[in-house]
Design an enzyme around this catalytic site. Structure first.
Site, PDB file in Angstrom:
ATOM      1  N   LYS A   1       0.767   9.138  -2.797  1.00 23.07           N
ATOM      2  CA  LYS A   1       1.079   7.339  -3.238  1.00 23.07           C
ATOM      3  C   LYS A   1       2.446   7.156  -3.237  1.00 23.07           C
ATOM      4  O   LYS A   1       3.310   8.018  -4.217  1.00 23.07           O
ATOM      5  CB  LYS A   1       0.453   6.802  -4.493  1.00 23.07           C
ATOM      6  CG  LYS A   1       1.359   5.299  -4.386  1.00 23.07           C
ATOM      7  CD  LYS A   1       0.098   5.281  -5.748  1.00 23.07           C
ATOM      8  CE  LYS A   1       0.254   3.466  -5.857  1.00 23.07           C
ATOM      9  NZ  LYS A   1       1.613   3.136  -5.957  1.00 23.07           N
TER      10      LYS A   1
ATOM     11  N   LEU B   1      -2.726  -2.324  -4.031  1.00 22.26           N
ATOM     12  CA  LEU B   1      -3.620  -1.482  -3.783  1.00 22.26           C
ATOM     13  C   LEU B   1      -4.775  -1.745  -5.112  1.00 22.26           C
ATOM     14  O   LEU B   1      -4.161  -1.921  -6.945  1.00 22.26           O
ATOM     15  CB  LEU B   1      -3.006  -0.220  -3.925  1.00 22.26           C
ATOM     16  CG  LEU B   1      -2.944   0.370  -2.000  1.00 22.26           C
ATOM     17  CD1 LEU B   1      -1.934   1.744  -2.764  1.00 22.26           C
ATOM     18  CD2 LEU B   1      -3.936   0.875  -1.640  1.00 22.26           C
TER      19      LEU B   1
ATOM     20  N   ASP C   1       0.788  -0.435 -16.865  1.00 18.47           N
ATOM     21  CA  ASP C   1      -0.233   0.002 -16.445  1.00 18.47           C
ATOM     22  C   ASP C   1      -2.103  -0.459 -16.835  1.00 18.47           C
ATOM     23  O   ASP C   1      -2.648  -0.922 -17.273  1.00 18.47           O
ATOM     24  CB  ASP C   1      -0.447   0.880 -15.574  1.00 18.47           C
ATOM     25  CG  ASP C   1      -0.169   1.013 -14.585  1.00 18.47           C
ATOM     26  OD1 ASP C   1       0.886   0.506 -13.545  1.00 18.47           O
ATOM     27  OD2 ASP C   1       0.225   2.753 -14.068  1.00 18.47           O
TER      28      ASP C   1
ATOM     29  N   GLU D   1       7.210   2.580   3.033  1.00 19.77           N
ATOM     30  CA  GLU D   1       7.452   3.282   1.554  1.00 19.77           C
ATOM     31  C   GLU D   1       9.464   3.424   2.009  1.00 19.77           C
ATOM     32  O   GLU D   1       9.266   4.250   2.528  1.00 19.77           O
ATOM     33  CB  GLU D   1       6.961   3.847   0.789  1.00 19.77           C
ATOM     34  CG  GLU D   1       7.433   3.711  -0.836  1.00 19.77           C
ATOM     35  CD  GLU D   1       5.758   2.742  -0.939  1.00 19.77           C
ATOM     36  OE1 GLU D   1       5.713   2.005  -0.423  1.00 19.77           O
ATOM     37  OE2 GLU D   1       6.546   1.865  -2.058  1.00 19.77           O
TER      38      GLU D   1
ATOM     39  N   LYS E   1      -8.279   5.991   2.087  1.00 14.49           N
ATOM     40  CA  LYS E   1      -8.160   4.409   2.643  1.00 14.49           C
ATOM     41  C   LYS E   1      -9.337   5.173   3.776  1.00 14.49           C
ATOM     42  O   LYS E   1      -9.685   6.184   4.049  1.00 14.49           O
ATOM     43  CB  LYS E   1      -7.353   4.635   3.743  1.00 14.49           C
ATOM     44  CG  LYS E   1      -5.633   3.794   3.397  1.00 14.49           C
ATOM     45  CD  LYS E   1      -4.786   4.079   3.284  1.00 14.49           C
ATOM     46  CE  LYS E   1      -3.754   3.822   2.884  1.00 14.49           C
ATOM     47  NZ  LYS E   1      -2.022   3.546   3.550  1.00 14.49           N
TER      48      LYS E   1
ATOM     49  N   GLU F   1       3.137   2.395 -19.701  1.00 17.69           N
ATOM     50  CA  GLU F   1       2.404   1.410 -20.812  1.00 17.69           C
ATOM     51  C   GLU F   1       2.325   0.668 -20.092  1.00 17.69           C
ATOM     52  O   GLU F   1       0.982  -0.549 -20.273  1.00 17.69           O
ATOM     53  CB  GLU F   1       4.189   0.995 -21.022  1.00 17.69           C
ATOM     54  CG  GLU F   1       4.224   2.021 -22.658  1.00 17.69           C
ATOM     55  CD  GLU F   1       5.731   1.366 -22.891  1.00 17.69           C
ATOM     56  OE1 GLU F   1       5.793   0.612 -24.138  1.00 17.69           O
ATOM     57  OE2 GLU F   1       7.000   2.568 -22.827  1.00 17.69           O
TER      58      GLU F   1
ATOM     59  N   ASP G   1       5.837   2.883 -16.732  1.00 17.58           N
ATOM     60  CA  ASP G   1       5.030   2.141 -15.556  1.00 17.58           C
ATOM     61  C   ASP G   1       3.636   2.385 -15.980  1.00 17.58           C
ATOM     62  O   ASP G   1       2.649   1.692 -16.332  1.00 17.58           O
ATOM     63  CB  ASP G   1       4.825   3.277 -14.384  1.00 17.58           C
ATOM     64  CG  ASP G   1       5.891   2.854 -13.566  1.00 17.58           C
ATOM     65  OD1 ASP G   1       6.606   2.057 -13.690  1.00 17.58           O
ATOM     66  OD2 ASP G   1       5.577   3.727 -12.126  1.00 17.58           O
TER      67      ASP G   1
ATOM     68  N   LYS H   1      -4.331   7.247  -9.536  1.00 13.99           N
ATOM     69  CA  LYS H   1      -2.744   7.102 -10.686  1.00 13.99           C
ATOM     70  C   LYS H   1      -3.059   8.902 -11.503  1.00 13.99           C
ATOM     71  O   LYS H   1      -3.870   8.571 -11.995  1.00 13.99           O
ATOM     72  CB  LYS H   1      -2.549   6.478 -11.324  1.00 13.99           C
ATOM     73  CG  LYS H   1      -2.244   4.912 -11.157  1.00 13.99           C
ATOM     74  CD  LYS H   1      -1.180   4.631 -10.183  1.00 13.99           C
ATOM     75  CE  LYS H   1      -1.075   3.423  -9.414  1.00 13.99           C
ATOM     76  NZ  LYS H   1      -0.029   2.851 -10.368  1.00 13.99           N
TER      77      LYS H   1
HETATM   78  P1  NAD Z   1       0.798  -0.298  -7.140  1.00 16.78           P
HETATM   79  O1  NAD Z   1       2.335   0.293  -6.507  1.00 16.78           O
HETATM   80  O2  NAD Z   1       0.297   0.252  -7.262  1.00 16.78           O
HETATM   81  O3  NAD Z   1       0.189  -0.174  -5.382  1.00 16.78           O
HETATM   82  C1  NAD Z   1       0.831  -0.860  -4.019  1.00 16.78           C
HETATM   83  C2  NAD Z   1       2.119  -0.112  -3.319  1.00 16.78           C
HETATM   84  O4  NAD Z   1       1.957   0.604  -3.094  1.00 16.78           O
HETATM   85  C3  NAD Z   1       1.835  -0.472  -1.810  1.00 16.78           C
HETATM   86  O5  NAD Z   1       2.347  -2.284  -1.671  1.00 16.78           O
HETATM   87  C4  NAD Z   1       2.449   0.431  -1.043  1.00 16.78           C
HETATM   88  O6  NAD Z   1       3.331  -0.297  -0.789  1.00 16.78           O
HETATM   89  C5  NAD Z   1       2.819   1.135  -1.954  1.00 16.78           C
HETATM   90  N1  NAD Z   1       2.238   2.695  -1.290  1.00 16.78           N
HETATM   91  C6  NAD Z   1       2.885   3.792  -1.642  1.00 16.78           C
HETATM   92  N2  NAD Z   1       2.403   4.524  -1.073  1.00 16.78           N
HETATM   93  C7  NAD Z   1       1.742   4.844   0.137  1.00 16.78           C
HETATM   94  C8  NAD Z   1       0.620   4.305   0.994  1.00 16.78           C
HETATM   95  N3  NAD Z   1       1.274   5.788   1.275  1.00 16.78           N
HETATM   96  N4  NAD Z   1      -0.599   3.919   1.506  1.00 16.78           N
HETATM   97  C9  NAD Z   1      -0.628   2.613   1.116  1.00 16.78           C
HETATM   98  N5  NAD Z   1       0.444   2.230   0.237  1.00 16.78           N
HETATM   99  C10 NAD Z   1       1.463   2.822  -0.233  1.00 16.78           C
HETATM  100  O7  NAD Z   1       0.800  -2.073  -6.722  1.00 16.78           O
HETATM  101  P2  NAD Z   1       1.928  -2.903  -7.018  1.00 16.78           P
HETATM  102  O8  NAD Z   1       1.527  -3.636  -7.275  1.00 16.78           O
HETATM  103  O9  NAD Z   1       3.016  -2.515  -6.302  1.00 16.78           O
HETATM  104  O10 NAD Z   1       2.232  -2.184  -8.561  1.00 16.78           O
HETATM  105  C11 NAD Z   1       2.204  -2.170  -9.546  1.00 16.78           C
HETATM  106  C12 NAD Z   1       2.709  -0.178  -9.940  1.00 16.78           C
HETATM  107  O11 NAD Z   1       3.635  -0.457 -10.403  1.00 16.78           O
HETATM  108  C13 NAD Z   1       2.398  -0.391 -10.913  1.00 16.78           C
HETATM  109  O12 NAD Z   1       2.412   1.509 -10.313  1.00 16.78           O
HETATM  110  C14 NAD Z   1       3.049  -0.560 -12.040  1.00 16.78           C
HETATM  111  O13 NAD Z   1       2.854   0.713 -12.984  1.00 16.78           O
HETATM  112  C15 NAD Z   1       5.021  -0.379 -11.294  1.00 16.78           C
HETATM  113  N6  NAD Z   1       5.353  -1.510 -12.289  1.00 16.78           N
HETATM  114  C16 NAD Z   1       5.456  -1.260 -13.352  1.00 16.78           C
HETATM  115  C17 NAD Z   1       5.907  -2.695 -14.606  1.00 16.78           C
HETATM  116  C18 NAD Z   1       7.239  -1.839 -15.201  1.00 16.78           C
HETATM  117  O14 NAD Z   1       7.466  -2.554 -16.242  1.00 16.78           O
HETATM  118  N7  NAD Z   1       7.289  -0.576 -15.690  1.00 16.78           N
HETATM  119  C19 NAD Z   1       5.989  -3.877 -13.700  1.00 16.78           C
HETATM  120  C20 NAD Z   1       5.375  -3.637 -12.741  1.00 16.78           C
HETATM  121  C21 NAD Z   1       4.761  -3.065 -11.654  1.00 16.78           C
END
Ligand code: NAD
Length: 341
Positions: free
Chosen positions: A126, A89, A43, A184, A300, A41, A39, A324
């Protein structure tokens, strides 16, 4: 490169390559539940993409990864439209960036004048799991879907019905005739370790990490397979709401708990940024003593009228941000060892 000057050929190339890479990694993460990079990398690449776009807004197109919520709908599932959009987010990666975000939100709210109350920060963990949207009609769970691209998700109702924390029928009375509950789905940390121990004992390969294990478990074709996985859920949001009487998100959480929905025990409503910082420090220290894995803290603005006034970008709400925690080296190494057992 300077702001305002056209991007050089090489920057354009870098941008295109980055965008393709981000799309590829997203596909592995969301569609295959099997990320190929960490994650942290991911990010970093995503950040760089945002940086280039900030310098050269003309590069931004509708299909830029920064303009959409990651995740498509797999052909293996029935596509369902969410009644109200689901968002991602806004991420921040340091306390300084969080403070800048908070100050900006405070000035936006100040411009709203007396029409809204002073800011209360609903501060939560989160949860590192999979976003799910539950649709209840007249108190009955009629559909569950993944977030997908935010507009359309995958129908996973049968799989969600195997999770004991999620009520099929809301309890009490006074629930709205139609309501979308977002949360979640995750595998609790202790259950994850036990599940992996059992897999290894049976001569099978252990699952790599709780987040992708949860996502993979929930996106099974056969609900009987999902039922074998120790899935759990906490709710953290609300979408369409027909006739809900609540002024704020924290007030809504009380209602959700009354209706039998799993509300997290960890959230706090705080009236100052200092309070938020203490919350972050506390859970940074106790990160591994919790029921589930976290990858940060979400703040929030609690009040619904303020949330409505601030609204959304194409990808994220303007009234929330995710801080994060810095990536954990040791932890990753431990996981690597586990994967190689
Ligand atoms: P995000 O995970 O940064 O944030 C949005 C999500 O957080 C929401 O959709 C919700 O489901 C969740 N969430 C968890 N707790 C919450 C809370 N208390 N309140 C509100 N929401 C909450 O964004 P994203 O668009 O889902 O994805 C990005 C994340 O996924 C990043 O952490 C990224 O590192 C990871 N990612 C990793 C790869 C990889 O190849 N390793 C690829 C894509 C995404």
């Amino acid at each position: 490169a300077e702001e305002g000057t056209p991007p050089s050929e090489s920057l354009r190339d870098e941008y295109e390559q980055l965008a393709d890479l981000v799309r590829k990694y997203r596909y592995a993460y969301y569609q295959e539940d099997a990320p190929t990079v960490s994650d942290a990398e991911f990010d970093e690449l995503y950040r760089r993409l945002e940086e280039i776009e900030a310098l050269h807004p003309e590069l931004v197109s509708n299909d830029s990864p920064t303009q959409e919520v990651g995740g498509e709908v797999s052909a293996a599932f029935t596509a369902v439209a969410h009644l109200q959009r689901m968002y991602s987010l806004d991420d921040v990666f340091s306390l300084e960036e969080l403070e800048a975000w908070v100050r900006k939100a405070e000035s936006s709210v100040a411009r709203l004048g007396d029409s809204v109350p002073p800011i209360a920060w609903l501060t939560e963990l989160k949860i590192d799991g999979l976003a799910v949207n539950l649709l209840y009609r007249d108190g009955k769970l009629v559909r569950a879907a993944t977030r997908g691209d935010g507009t359309t998700g995958e129908d996973i109702t049968h799989n969600v019905l195997t999770i004991k924390e999620i009520p099929r029928q809301l309890s009490g009375s006074g629930y709205p005739s139609e309501v979308e509950i977002r949360g979640e789905v995750f595998i609790p940390s202790k259950a994850f370790v036990e599940f992996n121990e059992a897999l290894v004992a049976a001569g099978k390969a252990p699952l790599a990490n709780p987040r992708n294990a949860a996502a993979g478990s929930l996106r099974q074709k056969d609900p009987a397979e999902t039922a074998k996985r120790p899935l759990s859920m906490f709710v953290h949001g609300i979408g369409a709401r027909e006739g809900l009487n609540a002024m704020s998100q924290s007030e809504t959480y009380k209602l959700l708990a009354d209706w039998g929905l799993p509300v997290s025990p960890y959230f706090k409503v705080l009236d100052s940024f200092e309070g938020v910082l203490e919350f972050i420090a506390h859970y940074g220290e106790h990160r591994h003593d919790l029921l589930h894995e976290i990858d940060g803290i979400v703040v929030k603005i609690d009040d619904f009228a303020t949330q409505r006034a601030l609204g959304y970008t194409s990808r994220v709400p303007r009234w929330a941000a995710a801080y994060k925690y810095p990536p954990e080296e040791v932890h990753t190494k431990l996981l690597d060892i586990l994967v190689n057992v």
